[in-house]
Design a protein around this motif. Structure first.
Motif, short mmCIF file in Angstrom:
data_model
loop_
_atom_site.label_atom_id
_atom_site.label_comp_id
_atom_site.label_asym_id
_atom_site.label_seq_id
_atom_site.Cartn_x
_atom_site.Cartn_y
_atom_site.Cartn_z
N ILE A 137 28.55 57.26 30.03
CA ILE A 137 29.15 56.20 28.87
C ILE A 137 28.43 56.50 27.43
CG2 ILE A 137 29.21 53.93 28.29
CD1 ILE A 137 29.23 53.24 31.45
N GLU A 138 27.08 56.84 27.55
CA GLU A 138 26.51 56.99 26.43
C GLU A 138 27.22 58.26 25.64
OE1 GLU A 138 22.18 58.17 24.13
OE2 GLU A 138 22.38 57.31 26.52
N PHE A 139 27.32 59.26 26.55
CA PHE A 139 28.03 60.62 25.85
C PHE A 139 29.62 60.28 25.22
CE2 PHE A 139 31.05 63.85 26.52
CZ PHE A 139 30.49 64.93 25.96
N LEU A 140 30.24 59.35 25.96
CA LEU A 140 31.30 58.75 25.63
C LEU A 140 31.48 58.22 24.42
CD1 LEU A 140 34.56 59.06 26.21
CD2 LEU A 140 34.24 56.77 27.42
N VAL A 141 30.54 57.29 24.07
CA VAL A 141 30.40 56.67 22.74
C VAL A 141 29.93 57.66 21.63
CG1 VAL A 141 29.06 54.71 21.98
CG2 VAL A 141 29.92 54.34 23.96
N ARG A 142 28.96 58.60 22.19
CA ARG A 142 28.58 59.34 20.90
C ARG A 142 29.91 60.23 20.53
NH1 ARG A 142 23.57 59.14 19.53
NH2 ARG A 142 22.01 58.16 21.13
N GLN A 143 30.71 60.42 21.18
CA GLN A 143 31.85 61.25 20.94
C GLN A 143 32.89 60.31 19.83
OE1 GLN A 143 31.17 64.38 21.70
NE2 GLN A 143 29.55 63.58 22.86
N CYS A 144 32.83 59.03 20.13
CA CYS A 144 33.55 58.33 19.34
C CYS A 144 32.82 57.91 18.01
CB CYS A 144 33.61 56.78 20.07
SG CYS A 144 34.40 56.59 21.69
N ALA A 145 31.52 58.30 17.93
CA ALA A 145 31.11 58.35 16.66
C ALA A 145 31.09 59.59 15.74
CB ALA A 145 29.56 57.98 16.87
N LEU A 146 31.83 60.76 16.42
CA LEU A 146 32.04 61.98 15.47
C LEU A 146 32.96 61.55 14.34
CD1 LEU A 146 33.12 64.47 18.52
CD2 LEU A 146 30.82 64.34 17.28
N PRO A 147 32.83 62.65 13.28
CA PRO A 147 33.67 62.18 12.10
C PRO A 147 34.95 62.22 12.31
CG PRO A 147 32.09 64.07 11.76
CD PRO A 147 32.07 63.66 13.24
N ALA A 148 35.78 61.29 11.59
CA ALA A 148 37.22 61.23 11.67
C ALA A 148 38.11 61.97 10.62
CB ALA A 148 37.35 59.77 11.72
N ASN A 149 39.29 62.02 10.95
CA ASN A 149 40.30 62.43 10.02
C ASN A 149 40.21 63.79 9.68
OD1 ASN A 149 41.31 59.87 9.69
ND2 ASN A 149 39.97 59.31 8.42
N GLN A 150 39.26 64.68 10.16
CA GLN A 150 39.38 66.22 10.17
C GLN A 150 40.66 67.02 10.60
OE1 GLN A 150 36.08 67.92 12.06
NE2 GLN A 150 34.45 66.84 10.86
N ALA A 151 41.36 66.27 11.33
CA ALA A 151 42.43 66.82 11.85
C ALA A 151 43.59 67.13 10.77
CB ALA A 151 43.00 65.84 12.86
N LEU A 152 43.56 66.06 9.82
CA LEU A 152 44.34 65.93 8.57
C LEU A 152 44.46 67.45 7.78
CD1 LEU A 152 44.38 62.40 7.37
CD2 LEU A 152 46.00 63.37 8.98
N LEU A 153 42.93 68.06 7.74
CA LEU A 153 42.87 69.27 6.93
C LEU A 153 43.05 70.56 7.73
CD1 LEU A 153 39.17 68.18 5.60
CD2 LEU A 153 41.53 67.63 4.78
N LEU A 154 43.62 70.40 8.99
CA LEU A 154 43.87 71.62 9.92
C LEU A 154 45.10 71.48 10.43
CD1 LEU A 154 40.32 71.86 11.58
CD2 LEU A 154 41.21 73.18 9.57
N PRO A 155 46.04 72.68 10.49
CA PRO A 155 47.25 72.80 11.17
C PRO A 155 47.08 72.41 12.56
CG PRO A 155 46.55 74.97 10.79
CD PRO A 155 45.21 74.10 10.13
N ARG A 156 47.91 71.57 13.11
CA ARG A 156 48.02 71.24 14.36
C ARG A 156 48.60 72.44 15.25
NH1 ARG A 156 45.37 66.67 16.49
NH2 ARG A 156 46.91 66.76 18.22
N ARG A 157 48.09 72.88 16.30
CA ARG A 157 48.52 73.66 17.27
C ARG A 157 49.02 73.12 18.53
NH1 ARG A 157 44.50 78.90 16.90
NH2 ARG A 157 44.48 79.03 14.71
N SER A 158 49.96 73.78 19.41
CA SER A 158 50.55 73.07 20.38
C SER A 158 49.70 73.45 21.48
CB SER A 158 52.00 73.61 20.75
OG SER A 158 51.95 74.89 20.81
#
Length: 1603
Positions: free
Chosen positions: A432-453
């Motif tokens: 559970i702690e691991f899951l919460v720590r992943q929720c705390a990662l930086p957001a919105n980086q995906a907007l800077l990179l092209p999405r791949r399928s």
């Protein structure tokens, strides 16, 4: 005969299969199906015969026919005769095997026919196909495939044959040499195996329930040996895939002992094929079936194969996967199914293999292993139940992995574990702690990179992992019931750690959901229990954390609302007394956030709301101990926010607020000391936060705050060497300066927030003393100079003599060497004026004020004395001028007082040795003379003194002695007593007197300068002065204007320049008055000068023209002059082009163009109304004709450039926008509009504008339409003015210019449409004029003349009967016009006749009815849409006269035109469609068919769409019910349109025929010449447009009804 016709139709359609368009192929296919639906047996026989007789027909065309046969068989299978079935089976069998080569599309179509028939006639099909499946002879490819497909299509019918088929097939396997034959055998074995399994699975429904698996086991095993040991080793990929796909289903039918025996070879043999990645899916699918079969028999051999098997399968899972490619994704899923099968039987072995792989150094292996682990957790929960601790312990290493791909896989595993109870086990908290720590990662980086399928994204970012984690956390919190006890209140432990800030929003959302569940269970008293949850943050920590992060409410996906809601839920856990307050306040705060956005929310206001909320919370709790603990918690948390400056800033404010509420003064002093010592002074946000904290604390602890500040100031903070407070020993000079500035800021906030009465008592002793004592001038950054004492004085009060003494010092200093520079001098004067003149009315002792003002005068005199020249005087008054014109009375009063003293000093000290010009007299006189009427009496007095001094200075410069006295100037002194009276009339008289004196004494060369400067004075804020400037300008011009004739161009040029420079309304009005006064004295010169201005007119010239509209007598004279200019010259000249065949270019002549522009400017002014009204008809006619003569005319070339063109868009662009582009016709139109407005015809202008008529007037194509709109508006809104207009315009019928005759005819034509012409007794003469115009040489004039005659129908309907014969004759002549190749005249004649018909005598119309109907009939199909529309509308109108003796004859005309009208509902032009709808609605009542009439009335609305196909279907239904005898006639007319130029109509015609045939009774259908119709449709099948061919094919199919 009937049979041959059906066959012919089918044959015709089958002949058309050679078409290249696939859509046509589909329509032919549909038509054959339609025929087959009506006559299935015959069509099947016809198709069979056609294919048999056309043996050479290419296979793509045969495919269409075979597909149609398949569809007919499927649609009529239950009714199909055995003999027909036999014929079809024989044909399909031959078609399928005719070619030994494989032609897939053709043979597949034939095979499909056999399969379709085999669904019912399986025995017949098998009887035929088995003849070509002989022992010892290798069969045709599609024979085998047909067996396979039959086994799937008819399981119960086919399985009984399979034993014998397999018996025959097995020897053939060895005979197959070609790979395609081997592949089809594999496909057959696969299909047979699957159909046998389905048969066995549904034995209760099977015809023979005695069938068993072992019935086929031996044969399947024999085939298995050939496939596995022989064909599987082929190099051909397709064959290997076919073998693999077959082996999977076959293993379910192998004998158990044989399967057990084969597994050691089978599984490795399959696994080795994984070397070819393209085949992986089929291998995995077959392998899964093999594993299922092995598990079903309880195989022991499988255990020995597990390691090899697992290694191979894991490699497949670890391979890169692209989700956009479906086959690899399917393989991935099949491999996971294999693991599910193995996990159900070998869980220990599988986990023993998998879990060590989590420690692999290869990232792909770790990710793949986690993927498999998730699969088996989800798919085999019972087998994994006792393995949970083992699996959980193995997750320790993956939890520490830094790879984003591994993290994502771990999150997926955690999701699976949550659903199956793993997280409830010891060790689940780490996940559970691991899951919460992943929720705390930086957001919105995906907007800077092209999405791949790809699911194996190399660019998988922290943001992607965070998104998945956030979704997972919310899902397991809200959808997995068993997780509630695990997550609550455990998740609260993750709220306070600063590194987890990014996870706050998802955490709060999950906690809110969990808390709501607990609240439902425990009721309103729900609160946290700390007994069993030692790790939970304290209420103080939770409150501080959630409040501080809410200060930046829109960060982290809107964390403010989520945190406040969570705080509200925890109210009782924070403190028992908070419920009433927080239940009310927190929802209001959340509502405020939701009502705003990042852009609209005021950060300052929001923080104030939160601090107020905190104060109210502390007041509600009212517990000193609780407040102290909260304060200490805030201070402890302060350093943790170093990376969050905005949140730390707000935390400082919270600390200040809490300290203010704290009663423990020792704690307050300690915390203040800690805050001052630990603050990071180099951070701006922290400096501001610390100052705010101390300020808020000082609200209740002022003494403690000041004491701590003073103690801190006296410490070693400013010393470089180490001292008692050595924490500052390493601070650099720069850092020390930061500390000092912070402390000053702290003192400022303390003074701002602390109680006013307490601060005032301490301001000097405790605040300013410390600042001045410890913060030297270096901090303030000031270099002290004498003038700086003046600047430092407050501008809102005069309490000391510092100003006076400083100015006195400056007065003595300026005379010393070196002299001041011009810049320094200007700065000194500006500083002194700005320090003294704006001071409020003196509340200081009078001597102090008078001494200060006297010091200012002395300083200015001292400065002026060094430069006793006009230039020195000019410099001085450039500084004083803004104050003299100030909007504030006391500033003006002081400035003029100072000016009077300076001018008196100048006059007194002036010593003129030579006669020199006083070049700036005009400027200075214009500055002061308007002030003689200022609203302040003292200003008026001093202004007269200024004028007095200036005039005597002028005399001195002219050579008079200083003691010379002039009588006229001396009279100014006598005016001063009267100026004390504020009466406007007295001031006006005084103003005129002063102006006369100035006009008398002012040198001629200063006149222009004076007028120019006076214009600037018109914008004076004092209205009395602005009026005085106007009066003086007018008075001076009247006094001296008569002698200014030669100066008129120069004056006007000066006025023009001034208008360009200053864009203010008073200036504009004064300039116009100047021009008007000049024009009254020198009209010709002014008009000539203004006409000489360059074109296009700029806005300043326009303003000057507009001035001539203010005096009605003058305006009338100017208008007449300008009309004369327009008429004197030709409107344009023609320049012949050098290009052969091109028309000459028309160029406007300059003088009429300039006069037109001038007229526009004059007539755009409201005051020109009386003059425009007096010359209404002359102006209207002249301008209308001017418009007509300038349509398409170009402006003159080489127009003179503006002398001041650069200023239009430059720095001083006060003259308004750049000139409008010069366009002769549009300028004439705008002038005409202005004339109508000033002539009282505003409604005319508005009406024409709403209809878009003004734009049409300057359009070459639509000019006459614009004239018509203008005439209509004049008739409606300006009727009384028409007689005079008609009188002035009538002579233009004989004009030499076609354009003028055209405009005149268009104007009169439209007037005839108004009843005002009849009322004004103008009808007869105008109608005669229109009739006479029918002989005009211009086609457009003749056309407009007919339009005018047609308009009589609306203008004077009662006159139509009287002149009916004449009007009808004119219209008939128009329709017969031979000199009109484009039929424009005929078009107008038809339109006019449509309007007149309703008003004419029936006897007049009936005599011409048939003649007109026949005459207009050719226009129905004209290439021009307007001719089609008008002729159709006229035909509809003619139906009104069809009753009586003409009824039968006209009914024939309706029948003749009916098909045309119905087909033209598909016309390419919308207006023609509307006309056809109208005509059909009009014809409906005359057709004697109520149903058809109702259809026309209900469906043919002009503003509605029409589903043409459905409509025509219904129309044909009614036609064939009411007029079956007309079938031949209707079809014949449609046949004519088979050759139409319009594809839509060409397509509609065969559809029309098809619907007629669909609804006609068979006996009436016999009247048709079917051979001719079929021949015509056959021709259409070769039409270049595919849609036409499709409709032809469709109709051919429908002809089956009447054959």
């Amino acid at each position: 005969m009937s049979e041959s016709r059906v066959k012919r139709l089918a044959t015709t359609l089958m002949d058309a299969t050679t078409d290249k368009d696939p859509l046509v192929h589909e329509q032919i296919f549909s038509a054959l199906c339609y025929l087959g639906g009506q006559e299935p047996e015959e069509i099947l026989h016809a198709c069979e015969e056609y294919l048999r007789q056309h043996d050479k027909l290419a296979y793509p065309h045969r495919v269409i026919i075979l597909r149609a046969m398949e569809a007919v068989v499927k649609g009529s299978l239950s009714q199909l005769d055995k003999s027909t079935a036999k014929v079809v089976i024989f044909l399909a069998s031959n078609e399928m095997t005719k070619s030994k080569d494989i032609i897939f599309e053709w043979q597949q179509a034939a095979s499909n026919v056999l399969v379709a028939v085999g669904r019912r006639f399986i025995n017949k099909v098998m009887e035929e196909v088995l003849t070509k499946f002989q022992p010892g002879v290798l069969p045709h490819y599609f024979i085998v495939q047909t067996f396979a497909n039959l086994s799937m299509a008819n399981v119960f019918g086919m399985v009984p044959f399979l034993n014998s088929i397999l018996g025959t097939m097995l020897p053939m396997l060895g005979m197959a040499r070609q790979d395609n034959m081997k592949s089809v055998f594999c496909y057959a074995l696969q299909s047979f195996s699957e159909s046998i399994q389905e048969y066995l699975a549904n034995l209760d429904k099977a015809p023979d329930p005695t069938v068993r698996r072992d019935t086929f086991s031996n044969e399947i095993f024999s085939a298995y040996e050939v496939l596995f040991y022989g064909w599987l080793q082929s190099r051909e990929a397709k064959l290997r895939l076919a073998v693999v796909e077959a082996l999977g289903p076959m293993t379910h039918l192998l004998p158990s002992e044989k399967l057990e025996e084969q597994l050691p070879r089978l599984i490795p043999g399959i696994l080795v094929l994984y070397r070819k990645p393209a085949e992986a899916y089929y291998i995995s699918k077959s392998l899964c079936q093999i594993l299922e079969a092995s598990v079903n028999i309880g195989s022991r051999t499988l255990d020995t194969q597990l390691d090899t098997l697992l290694n191979a399968l894991q490699l497949q899972i670890c391979a890169p996967l692209d989700s956009s490619m479906p086959v690899p994704l399917k393989n991935h899923n099949e491999v996971l199914r294999c693991f599910t099968v193995l996990a159900s039987s070998f869980p220990d072995h599988l986990l023993g293999f998998l879990l060590p792989k989590l420690e692999s150094g290869n990232e792909r292996i770790r990710v793949g292993t986690l993927t498999i682990l998730r699969q088996i957790i989800n798919s085999t929960p019972s087998q994994m139940e006792f393995k949970k601790p083992f699996i959980l312990s193995s997750m320790k290493l993956p939890l520490q992995d830094n790879s984003n791909r591994v993290k994502r896989a771990v999150v997926h595993v955690i999701s699976a574990m949550a659903h199956h109870g793993y997280l409830e086990q010891p060790g689940g908290e780490a996940l559970i702690e691991f899951l919460v720590r992943q929720c705390a990662l930086p957001a919105n980086q995906a907007l800077l990179l092209p999405r791949r399928s790809s699911l194996e994204m190399e660019d998988l970012t922290d943001s992607h992992v965070r998104d998945i984690s956030v979704n997972t956390l919310f899902l397991i919190s809200t959808t997995v019931d068993r997780m509630a006890d695990v997550l609550w209140p455990y998740l609260l432990e993750f709220v306070t750690p600063i590194p987890l800030t990014n996870a706050l929003t998802p955490l709060c959302k999950s906690l809110l959901f969990l808390a709501a569940q607990r609240q439902e269970e425990e009721g309103d008293g729900f609160q946290l229990t700390y007994d069993n949850n030692a790790g939970l943050p304290s209420p103080y920590a939770l409150t501080v954390r959630l409040l501080v992060v809410s200060s930046q409410p829109y960060l982290g996906e809107g964390r403010g609302s989520a945190c406040l809601r969570l705080l509200n839920v925890l109210q009782l856990s924070v403190h028992k007394d908070l419920k009433p307050l927080w239940s009310r306040k927190i929802p209001a705060l959340v509502e405020h956030l939701e009502a705003n956005t990042t852009e609209s929310l005021s950060q300052k206001e929001w923080e104030e709301r939160l601090l107020k909320f905190l104060r109210e919370t502390l007041a509600a709790i009212s517990d000193p101990l609780w407040t102290s603990q909260l304060t200490q918690e805030m201070c402890r948390r302060l350093s943790s926010y170093n990376c969050y400056p905005m949140e730390k800033n707000f935390l400082y404010k919270c600390i200040g607020t809490a300290l203010a509420a704290c009663n423990n003064k020792d704690l307050v002093r300690k915390q203040l000391q800690d805050l001052l010592e630990t603050a990071r002074y180099q951070e701006e946000a922290e400096r501001e936060g610390l100052a705010s904290c101390l300020g808020l604390c000082a609200v209740t602890h002022l003494d403690e705050t000041l004491a701590k500040l003073e103690e801190f100031v006296k410490s070693d903070v400013f010393k470089k060497s180490a001292g008692l407070f050595s924490i500052f020993k390493d601070r650099s000079d720069h850092e020390v300066e930061k500390v000092k500035s912070t402390l000053i800021l702290c003192y400022g906030h303390v003074a701002k927030h602390a109680p006013r009465e307490l601060v005032l008592a301490r301001i000097e002793t405790d605040i300013l003393r410390n600042i001045f004592l410890y913060f030297n001038t270096k901090v303030l950054g000031i270099k002290v100079e004498t003038k700086d004492f003046i600047k430092a004085e407050p501008v809102d009060s005069l309490r000391t003599s510092i100003r006076q003494k400083a100015m006195m010092a400056c007065m003595y200093l300026v005379i010393l060497e070196p002299p001041l520079s011009d810049t320094e001098k200007a700065e000194l004067v500006e500083s002194c004026l700005s320090s003294v003149l704006p001071l409020p009315l003196p509340d200081a002792p009078e001597p102090l004020w008078s001494n200060t003002l006297h010091a200012l005068k002395d300083l200015l005199k001292s400065l002026l004395h060094r430069h006793m020249t006009p230039h020195g005087l000019q410099n001085m008054f450039e500084h004083l001028s803004p104050w003299i014109k100030s909007a504030k009375e006391h500033e003006r009063e002081r400035a003029v007082d100072v000016s009077a003293a300076i001018l008196a000093f100048y006059r007194e000290k002036l010593n003129v040795s030579t006669v020199v010009p006083f070049y700036n007299l005009g400027f200075l006189m214009a500055l002061f003379s308007p002030r003689c009427t200022d609203s302040q009496a003292s200003v008026r007095q001093h202004a007269v003194d200024c004028v007095y001094s200036l005039l005597y200075v002028q005399l001195c410069y002219e050579g008079f002695s200083r003691d010379h006295r002039d009588d006229s100037i001396e009279k100014l002194k006598a005016l001063k007593p009267g100026l004390r009276d504020p009466d406007v009339s007295i001031l006006f008289q005084a103003c005129c007197s002063i102006a006369k004196v100035i006009a008398k004494r002012l040198p001629p060369d200063q006149m222009l300068s004076l007028l120019l400067s006076m214009l600037e004075g018109l914008a004076d804020p004092d209205r009395n002065c602005s009026r005085a400037a106007t009066v003086m300008i007018n008075s001076i011009l009247k006094e001296r204007g008569a002698v200014l004739l030669e100066k008129v161009p120069e004056i006007l040029e000066m006025v023009h320049a001034k208008l360009q420079e200053v864009d203010e309304e008073p200036v504009r009005r004064a300039a116009q008055q100047t021009v008007c006064i000049l024009a009254t004295q020198h009209k010709a010169a002014v008009v000539a000068t203004l006409l000489g201005r360059p074109l296009p007119l700029d806005s300043c010239t326009c303003t000057m023209w507009q001035a001539l509209a203010s005096d009605p007598p003058l305006t009338s004279q100017v208008l007449e002059l300008l009309l004369e200019k327009i008429h004197r010259d030709v409107p344009y000249k023609e320049n012949k082009s050098f290009l052969r065949g091109s028309t000459p270019e028309r160029v406007a002549t300059p003088f009429p163009l300039a006069a037109t522009c001038a007229l526009h400017e004059i007539l755009s002014v409201r005051e020109s109304g009386p003059a425009a009204l007096g010359l209404y008809a002359e102006l209207f006619v002249s301008l209308l004709l001017r418009v007509s003569c300038t349509v398409g005319v170009q402006p003159p070339r080489n127009l003179p450039l503006h002398k001041d063109r650069r200023s239009l868009g430059g720095k001083g662009g006060g003259g308004g926008p750049a000139p409008r582009p010069l366009e002769p016709c549009s300028s004439a139109v705008e002038t005409l509009k202005a004339m109508l407005i000033q002539g009282g015809s505003q409604e005319v202008v508005r009406a024409v504008a709403e209809a878009g008529g003004w734009e049409w007037l300057w359009s070459t194509e639509r000019h006459h339409d614009g004239v018509a709109l203008l005439a209509s508006a004049m008739a409606k809104h300006a009727g009384p003015k028409l007689p005079s207009i008609v009188k002035h315009l009538s002579p233009m019928f004989n004009s030499l210019y076609d354009s003028q005759r055209l405009t005149t005819t268009a104007f009169f034509a439209e007037l005839l449409g108004s009843n005002v012409v009849n009322d004004l007794v103008l009808l007869e003469s105008m109608m005669d004029s229109m009739t006479a115009r029918q002989r005009d040489s211009c086609n457009a004039v003749r056309m407009l003349a007919l339009r005018g005659l047609g308009n009589i129908a609306s203008g004077a309907p009662e006159k139509v009967r009287k002149h009916g014969a004449q009007l009808l004759a004119s219209m008939m002549n128009g329709m017969d016009d031979k000199e009109d190749p484009n039929h424009a005249v005929a078009l107008e004649a038809m339109c006019g006749l449509s309007k007149l018909l309703a008003l004419m005598e029936e006897r007049d119309v009936r005599s011409m009815l048939l003649h007109v109907a026949i005459r207009i009939r050719p226009f129905f199909d004209s290439e021009r849409p307007e001719l089609r529309r008008s002729s159709v509308v006229l035909f509809g109108n003619l139906t009104k006269f069809s009753a009586g003796s003409s009824e039968d004859a006209f009914f024939e005309q309706i029948l003749n035109g009916l098909v045309t009208l119905l087909l033209h509902l598909q016309d390419p032009k919308a207006e023609v469609i509307k006309a056809c709808k109208f005509a059909l609605r009009m014809c409906g009542p005359s057709m004697g068919c109520p149903g058809l009439c109702d259809m026309f009335q209900n469906h043919l609305h002009e503003d509605r769409g029409l589903h043409y196909g459905e409509f025509m279907n219904d129309v044909c239904k009614h036609l064939m019910q009411s007029y079956p005898d007309t079938l031949t006639r209707l079809v014949a007319t449609n046949l004519f349109y088979f050759k139409s130029n319009w594809p839509d109509i060409r397509a509609a015609a065969p559809m029309f025929v098809g619907f007629l045939v669909l609804h006609v009774n068979p006996e009436h259908g016999q009247q048709l010449d079917l051979d001719e119709l079929i021949a015509a449709l056959t021709v259409l099948l070769k039409d270049p447009v595919a849609a036409v061919r499709m409709k032809a094919a469709e109709t051919l199919g429908r002809l089956v009804r009447i054959v």
